[in-house]
Enzyme design. Structure first.
Site, PDB file in Angstrom:
ATOM      1  CG  ASP A  10      -1.873   1.191   1.181  1.00 19.75           C
ATOM      2  OD1 ASP A  10      -2.780   1.191   0.331  1.00 19.75           O
ATOM      3  OD2 ASP A  10      -1.712   2.128   1.997  1.00 19.75           O
TER       4      ASP A  10
ATOM      5  CG  MET B 148       5.430   6.266  -2.687  1.00 17.14           C
ATOM      6  SD  MET B 148       5.652   4.587  -3.353  1.00 17.14           S
ATOM      7  CE  MET B 148       7.397   4.534  -3.772  1.00 17.14           C
TER       8      MET B 148
ATOM      9  CG  ASP C 224      -4.331   1.467   5.179  1.00 17.01           C
ATOM     10  OD1 ASP C 224      -4.852   1.307   6.300  1.00 17.01           O
ATOM     11  OD2 ASP C 224      -4.301   2.565   4.598  1.00 17.01           O
TER      12      ASP C 224
ATOM     13  CG  HIS D 229      -5.671   6.684   4.591  1.00 16.31           C
ATOM     14  ND1 HIS D 229      -5.672   6.284   3.274  1.00 16.31           N
ATOM     15  CD2 HIS D 229      -6.950   6.997   4.893  1.00 16.31           C
ATOM     16  CE1 HIS D 229      -6.895   6.367   2.797  1.00 16.31           C
ATOM     17  NE2 HIS D 229      -7.686   6.800   3.749  1.00 16.31           N
TER      18      HIS D 229
END
Length: 172
Positions: free
Chosen positions: A7, A20, A151, A146
């Site tokens: 994730d 990212m 996750d 999150h």
């Protein structure tokens, strides 16, 4: 082959133009104890405040994270140490998560240890239950927060439930 549930969190919709910020990976095995958490310094001056807010970090905090070459190299070593054979990338939204991991690996290390393929957990579930309107998310035990490791763990729990309780044929 080992399944690695991944994730990612980012500050925008696409790699290269945006960054990212962090990612989590979980080796899919019964105890889900083998994890990786990577944080990455932004690669672009562009960022969308609402997208970054999802990660829970400020722009100032992420600017102090390790450089992406360091984090991606470290993740490649982790994959080699914890995967039997070539790892298989799987995620809840592989169209999003895969594009960032693939781009970052190629850009910062020269190759992607996952190869050229990924799997989508949601599509796998839809096929298993033979209904494209169904969603697997009720199979998670770990709350979706999150934080990418949490996750990924919740998604790995769902995959294990599909195997153990729903008859999914998968070698883990």
């Amino acid at each position: 082959m080992s399944y690695i549930m991944v994730d990612i969190e980012s500050d925008g919709p696409i790699p290269g133009d945006y960054s990212m910020i962090c990612f989590g990976a979980v080796l899919v095995e019964p105890d889900l104890a083998t994890t990786y958490y990577g944080r990455l310094k932004p690669i672009s001056e562009k960022w969308i405040p609402e997208a970054l807010a999802v990660s829970g970090f400020t722009r100032e905090e992420v600017c102090a994270f390790p450089g992406p070459a360091h984090t991606m190299s470290e993740f490649a070593v982790w994959l080699k140490e914890h995967s039997q054979g070539q790892p298989m990338f799987i995620s809840d939204n592989n169209g999003f998560d895969w594009q960032f991991i693939n781009w970052y690996f190629h850009h910062f290390t020269g190759s992607n240890p996952f190869g050229f393929s990924s799997s989508n957990l949601g599509s796998l579930y839809k096929g298993l239950v033979k209904d494209t309107f169904q969603n697997f998310k009720h199979l998670r035990r770990t709350r979706h927060t999150h934080h990418p490791v949490e996750d990924a763990r919740g998604n790995a729990e769902a995959l294990l439930t599909m195997k153990q309780e729903m008859g999914l044929k998968i070698r883990l």
